[in-house]
Design a protein around this motif. Structure first.
Motif, PDB file in Angstrom:
ATOM      1  N   ALA A  31       0.824  -1.212   0.000  1.00 32.80           N
ATOM      2  CA  ALA A  31       0.000   0.000   0.000  1.00 32.80           C
ATOM      3  C   ALA A  31       0.861   1.266   0.000  1.00 32.80           C
ATOM      4  O   ALA A  31       0.616   2.202  -0.772  1.00 32.80           O
ATOM      5  N   ILE A  32       1.872   1.295   0.837  1.00 29.92           N
ATOM      6  CA  ILE A  32       2.711   2.493   0.943  1.00 29.92           C
ATOM      7  C   ILE A  32       3.573   2.655  -0.303  1.00 29.92           C
ATOM      8  O   ILE A  32       3.747   3.770  -0.799  1.00 29.92           O
ATOM      9  N   ALA A  33       4.116   1.572  -0.829  1.00 30.54           N
ATOM     10  CA  ALA A  33       4.906   1.650  -2.061  1.00 30.54           C
ATOM     11  C   ALA A  33       4.052   2.198  -3.194  1.00 30.54           C
ATOM     12  O   ALA A  33       4.524   3.006  -4.010  1.00 30.54           O
ATOM     13  N   ASN A  34       2.800   1.790  -3.241  1.00 30.06           N
ATOM     14  CA  ASN A  34       1.877   2.289  -4.261  1.00 30.06           C
ATOM     15  C   ASN A  34       1.645   3.798  -4.091  1.00 30.06           C
ATOM     16  O   ASN A  34       1.623   4.540  -5.072  1.00 30.06           O
ATOM     17  N   GLU A  35       1.497   4.253  -2.846  1.00 24.67           N
ATOM     18  CA  GLU A  35       1.316   5.691  -2.571  1.00 24.67           C
ATOM     19  C   GLU A  35       2.475   6.518  -3.120  1.00 24.67           C
ATOM     20  O   GLU A  35       2.281   7.612  -3.626  1.00 24.67           O
ATOM     21  N   TYR A  36       3.690   6.004  -2.959  1.00 22.59           N
ATOM     22  CA  TYR A  36       4.897   6.741  -3.336  1.00 22.59           C
ATOM     23  C   TYR A  36       5.453   6.328  -4.704  1.00 22.59           C
ATOM     24  O   TYR A  36       6.512   6.787  -5.099  1.00 22.59           O
ATOM     25  N   ASN A  37       4.742   5.418  -5.393  1.00 22.82           N
ATOM     26  CA  ASN A  37       5.132   4.960  -6.721  1.00 22.82           C
ATOM     27  C   ASN A  37       6.521   4.304  -6.740  1.00 22.82           C
ATOM     28  O   ASN A  37       7.344   4.581  -7.611  1.00 22.82           O
ATOM     29  N   TRP A  38       6.779   3.453  -5.756  1.00 21.75           N
ATOM     30  CA  TRP A  38       8.025   2.683  -5.700  1.00 21.75           C
ATOM     31  C   TRP A  38       7.740   1.264  -6.157  1.00 21.75           C
ATOM     32  O   TRP A  38       6.668   0.711  -5.902  1.00 21.75           O
ATOM     33  N   ASP A  39       8.712   0.652  -6.811  1.00 23.68           N
ATOM     34  CA  ASP A  39       8.628  -0.760  -7.177  1.00 23.68           C
ATOM     35  C   ASP A  39       9.011  -1.613  -5.970  1.00 23.68           C
ATOM     36  O   ASP A  39       9.787  -1.177  -5.114  1.00 23.68           O
ATOM     37  N   ILE A  40       8.469  -2.827  -5.929  1.00 21.31           N
ATOM     38  CA  ILE A  40       8.733  -3.751  -4.820  1.00 21.31           C
ATOM     39  C   ILE A  40       9.209  -5.077  -5.379  1.00 21.31           C
ATOM     40  O   ILE A  40       8.733  -5.519  -6.423  1.00 21.31           O
ATOM     41  N   ILE A  77      20.441  -5.809  -4.789  1.00 23.11           N
ATOM     42  CA  ILE A  77      20.128  -4.493  -4.225  1.00 23.11           C
ATOM     43  C   ILE A  77      21.210  -3.476  -4.582  1.00 23.11           C
ATOM     44  O   ILE A  77      22.389  -3.833  -4.675  1.00 23.11           O
ATOM     45  N   ARG A  78      20.797  -2.238  -4.800  1.00 20.02           N
ATOM     46  CA  ARG A  78      21.702  -1.175  -5.247  1.00 20.02           C
ATOM     47  C   ARG A  78      21.524   0.084  -4.390  1.00 20.02           C
ATOM     48  O   ARG A  78      20.530   0.258  -3.713  1.00 20.02           O
ATOM     49  N   ARG A  79      22.505   0.966  -4.523  1.00 22.85           N
ATOM     50  CA  ARG A  79      22.485   2.252  -3.806  1.00 22.85           C
ATOM     51  C   ARG A  79      21.124   2.929  -4.000  1.00 22.85           C
ATOM     52  O   ARG A  79      20.605   2.975  -5.107  1.00 22.85           O
ATOM     53  N   GLY A  80      20.561   3.410  -2.895  1.00 22.55           N
ATOM     54  CA  GLY A  80      19.284   4.108  -2.940  1.00 22.55           C
ATOM     55  C   GLY A  80      18.073   3.210  -2.773  1.00 22.55           C
ATOM     56  O   GLY A  80      16.978   3.696  -2.539  1.00 22.55           O
ATOM     57  N   ASP A  81      18.261   1.893  -2.912  1.00 18.11           N
ATOM     58  CA  ASP A  81      17.162   0.957  -2.687  1.00 18.11           C
ATOM     59  C   ASP A  81      16.853   0.877  -1.194  1.00 18.11           C
ATOM     60  O   ASP A  81      17.635   1.322  -0.354  1.00 18.11           O
ATOM     61  N   VAL A  82      15.727   0.279  -0.869  1.00 20.89           N
ATOM     62  CA  VAL A  82      15.302   0.086   0.520  1.00 20.89           C
ATOM     63  C   VAL A  82      15.166  -1.403   0.766  1.00 20.89           C
ATOM     64  O   VAL A  82      14.655  -2.138  -0.081  1.00 20.89           O
ATOM     65  N   LEU A  83      15.618  -1.851   1.932  1.00 16.64           N
ATOM     66  CA  LEU A  83      15.467  -3.244   2.343  1.00 16.64           C
ATOM     67  C   LEU A  83      14.611  -3.287   3.592  1.00 16.64           C
ATOM     68  O   LEU A  83      14.840  -2.537   4.540  1.00 16.64           O
ATOM     69  N   ILE A  84      13.635  -4.204   3.595  1.00 12.60           N
ATOM     70  CA  ILE A  84      12.833  -4.444   4.789  1.00 12.60           C
ATOM     71  C   ILE A  84      13.124  -5.868   5.229  1.00 12.60           C
ATOM     72  O   ILE A  84      12.859  -6.825   4.491  1.00 12.60           O
ATOM     73  N   ALA A 101      17.771   0.493   5.224  1.00 10.01           N
ATOM     74  CA  ALA A 101      17.227  -0.769   5.729  1.00 10.01           C
ATOM     75  C   ALA A 101      16.414  -0.504   6.992  1.00 10.01           C
ATOM     76  O   ALA A 101      16.851   0.232   7.874  1.00 10.01           O
ATOM     77  N   ILE A 102      15.212  -1.111   7.035  1.00 10.77           N
ATOM     78  CA  ILE A 102      14.374  -0.998   8.228  1.00 10.77           C
ATOM     79  C   ILE A 102      13.784  -2.365   8.556  1.00 10.77           C
ATOM     80  O   ILE A 102      13.662  -3.232   7.703  1.00 10.77           O
ATOM     81  N   PHE A 148       5.906   0.899  11.945  1.00  7.94           N
ATOM     82  CA  PHE A 148       6.493   0.527  10.662  1.00  7.94           C
ATOM     83  C   PHE A 148       5.972   1.434   9.548  1.00  7.94           C
ATOM     84  O   PHE A 148       6.746   1.947   8.732  1.00  7.94           O
ATOM     85  N   GLN A 149       4.660   1.620   9.498  1.00 11.20           N
ATOM     86  CA  GLN A 149       4.066   2.443   8.445  1.00 11.20           C
ATOM     87  C   GLN A 149       4.623   3.870   8.499  1.00 11.20           C
ATOM     88  O   GLN A 149       4.965   4.443   7.454  1.00 11.20           O
ATOM     89  N   ALA A 150       4.733   4.424   9.680  1.00 11.20           N
ATOM     90  CA  ALA A 150       5.272   5.782   9.817  1.00 11.20           C
ATOM     91  C   ALA A 150       6.730   5.835   9.372  1.00 11.20           C
ATOM     92  O   ALA A 150       7.132   6.763   8.658  1.00 11.20           O
ATOM     93  N   SER A 151       7.513   4.834   9.756  1.00 14.91           N
ATOM     94  CA  SER A 151       8.933   4.806   9.378  1.00 14.91           C
ATOM     95  C   SER A 151       9.109   4.661   7.874  1.00 14.91           C
ATOM     96  O   SER A 151       9.944   5.341   7.274  1.00 14.91           O
ATOM     97  N   LEU A 152       8.342   3.768   7.251  1.00 17.66           N
ATOM     98  CA  LEU A 152       8.478   3.574   5.811  1.00 17.66           C
ATOM     99  C   LEU A 152       8.032   4.819   5.058  1.00 17.66           C
ATOM    100  O   LEU A 152       8.703   5.255   4.110  1.00 17.66           O
TER     101      LEU A 152
END
Length: 162
Positions: A31-40, A77-84, A101-102, A148-152
């Motif tokens: 849901a949050i990735a969709n809000e911010y238009n990030w790929d997962i 994974i590359r620079r600027g990516d996010v890891l959960i 990373a979170i 988690f939602q607030a942090s992401l």
């Protein structure tokens, strides 16, 4: 790895990678990735393959080996990516690459504190080997999910347009 159809090798857009085998916040990530238009990329072993995700390009399935998910993520994974991830060791491997990373509880792993977290993990493992078992983490609850939602959201909004 036949289940891994998408690679970010030449992509400029950052990606959220999820160590998905035991991740309790997959719906929130989507849901949050969709809000911010990030790929997962949800990365899981074939042993933990959810039903109905076989043809979903956001999911990548790797061998059932102990470290297969970790190795796939470290290699992609590359620079600027996010890891959960809940795995402190995995987080420690990707932070030097310039990755964010979170944890599913919303704790951000940082290069200046990861060594101490690894030391605590080591000491806890030694204590368990000696027969000393602590309480372990508290059950995952609504407040953890909110944190988690607030942090992401904070992390993605801070890195929007990067």
């Amino acid at each position: 790895m036949e289940g891994c159809r998408i690679s970010n090798g030449n992509q400029a857009k950052a990606i959220i990678y999820v160590d998905a085998d035991a991740c309790p916040v997959k719906a929130e990530i989507s849901a949050i990735a969709n809000e911010y238009n990030w790929d997962i990329r949800f990365v899981a072993s074939y042993d933990h393959k959810p039903k109905n995700e076989e043809s979903n390009p956001q999911w990548c399935f790797v061998d059932a080996g102990k470290d297969s998910v970790d190795l796939y993520i470290v290699n992609k994974i590359r620079r600027g990516d996010v890891l959960i991830t809940q795995d402190i060791g995995l987080a420690s491997l990707v932070l030097p690459k310039g990755v964010y990373a979170i944890s599913p509880r919303g704790t951000e792993y940082k290069e200046d504190t990861i060594e101490m977290a690894l030391d605590f993990r080591f000491l806890a493992a030694k204590a368990r080997e000696a027969g000393h078992y602590g309480k372990g983490p508290s059950p995952f609850g609504k407040e953890d999910r909110r944190q988690f939602q607030a942090s992401l959201r904070r992390l993605l909004s801070k890195n929007e347009g990067v």
